[in-house]
Design an enzyme around this catalytic site. Structure first.
Site, short mmCIF file in Angstrom:
data_model
loop_
_atom_site.label_atom_id
_atom_site.label_comp_id
_atom_site.label_asym_id
_atom_site.label_seq_id
_atom_site.Cartn_x
_atom_site.Cartn_y
_atom_site.Cartn_z
CG ASP A 52 -2.04 0.96 1.17
OD1 ASP A 52 -3.20 0.51 1.19
OD2 ASP A 52 -1.79 2.18 1.10
CG ASN A 60 -12.53 -0.36 4.41
OD1 ASN A 60 -12.88 -0.81 5.50
ND2 ASN A 60 -11.37 0.24 4.22
CD GLN A 74 -15.00 -0.15 -2.19
OE1 GLN A 74 -16.20 -0.29 -1.92
NE2 GLN A 74 -14.40 -0.84 -3.15
CG HIS A 80 -8.79 -2.80 -1.96
ND1 HIS A 80 -9.70 -2.07 -2.69
CD2 HIS A 80 -8.58 -2.10 -0.82
CE1 HIS A 80 -10.02 -0.97 -2.04
NE2 HIS A 80 -9.36 -0.97 -0.88
CG HIS A 115 -6.82 -2.62 3.57
ND1 HIS A 115 -6.04 -1.53 3.29
CD2 HIS A 115 -8.06 -2.33 3.10
CE1 HIS A 115 -6.77 -0.61 2.67
NE2 HIS A 115 -8.00 -1.06 2.54
P1 5GP Z 1 -9.82 1.61 0.82
O1 5GP Z 1 -9.93 2.91 1.59
O2 5GP Z 1 -10.54 1.71 -0.51
O3 5GP Z 1 -10.20 0.41 1.61
O4 5GP Z 1 -8.28 1.44 0.55
C1 5GP Z 1 -7.60 1.98 -0.54
C2 5GP Z 1 -6.13 1.81 -0.25
O5 5GP Z 1 -5.43 1.90 -1.46
C3 5GP Z 1 -5.54 2.88 0.67
O6 5GP Z 1 -4.93 2.24 1.79
C4 5GP Z 1 -4.54 3.61 -0.21
O7 5GP Z 1 -3.38 3.99 0.51
C5 5GP Z 1 -4.24 2.60 -1.28
N1 5GP Z 1 -3.91 3.14 -2.58
C6 5GP Z 1 -4.61 4.08 -3.27
N2 5GP Z 1 -4.05 4.28 -4.48
C7 5GP Z 1 -2.97 3.45 -4.56
C8 5GP Z 1 -2.00 3.20 -5.58
O8 5GP Z 1 -2.00 3.79 -6.65
N3 5GP Z 1 -1.05 2.26 -5.31
C9 5GP Z 1 -1.02 1.57 -4.11
N4 5GP Z 1 -0.05 0.66 -3.96
N5 5GP Z 1 -1.92 1.78 -3.14
C10 5GP Z 1 -2.88 2.72 -3.36
#
Ligand code: 5GP
Ligand code: ZN
Length: 138
Positions: free
Chosen positions: A32, A88, A95, A101, A103
């Protein structure tokens, strides 16, 4: 199936480079970019699913098997003290990227994050629990 303009489709399928920890035909596991802790990673299916509701049965079982495998490897290599799986669905639930995805969050004593991904516990009475149970299960 890929989705146009989905950044995680592009990362999962190697069109955008990432720090990849593991890859097979169905999944890619990447670091991440905004980690909660050292080693925070994401399991991305290579096919596009917006969220848990859309996930196929096959991908769903694959994700959990892979999470278990990665948790073992990462705990050994990073020497972490615990491990959170976080997933999420929907803006209301936090999300921010709308490609499913999972985590993988290694936890370390004193890592500065909340011990639990927290909630304020409610105090429902038996009647309310019964009503909720009926709503969901009947
Ligand atoms: P969510 O909030 O949707 O559960 O998590 C999205 C996650 O994706 C966040 O922890 C954020 O840091 C990560 N993230 C967002 N864009 C990118 C990216 O371009 N590359 C990587 N490796 N992680 C990303
Ligand atoms: Zn996608």
């Amino acid at each position: 199936m890929k989705k146009e303009d989905c950044i995680f489709c592009k990362i999962a399928n190697g069109e955008i480079p990432s720090k990849t920890l593991y890859e097979d035909e169905a999944f890619r596991v990447i670091l991440d970019l905004g980690p909660a802790t050292r080693g925070h990673a994401l399991i991305l299916p290579k096919n596009h699913f917006d969220n848990l509701y859309e996930l196929s049965d096959e991908a769903a079982s694959g994700v959990m098997k892979l999470a278990r495998k990665m948790a073992g490897i990462m705990t050994e290599k990073l020497n972490c003290d615990g491990f959170n799986l976080v997933q999420n669905n929907g803006e209301t639930a936090g999300q921010t990227v709308f490609h499913f995805h999972m985590h993988l969050i290694p936890r370390y004593k004193g890592d500065g994050q909340r011990i639990k991904i927290g909630w304020i516990p409610g105090e429902p009475d038996q009647e309310e629990l019964e009503e909720i149970k009926k709503t969901i299960a009947e």
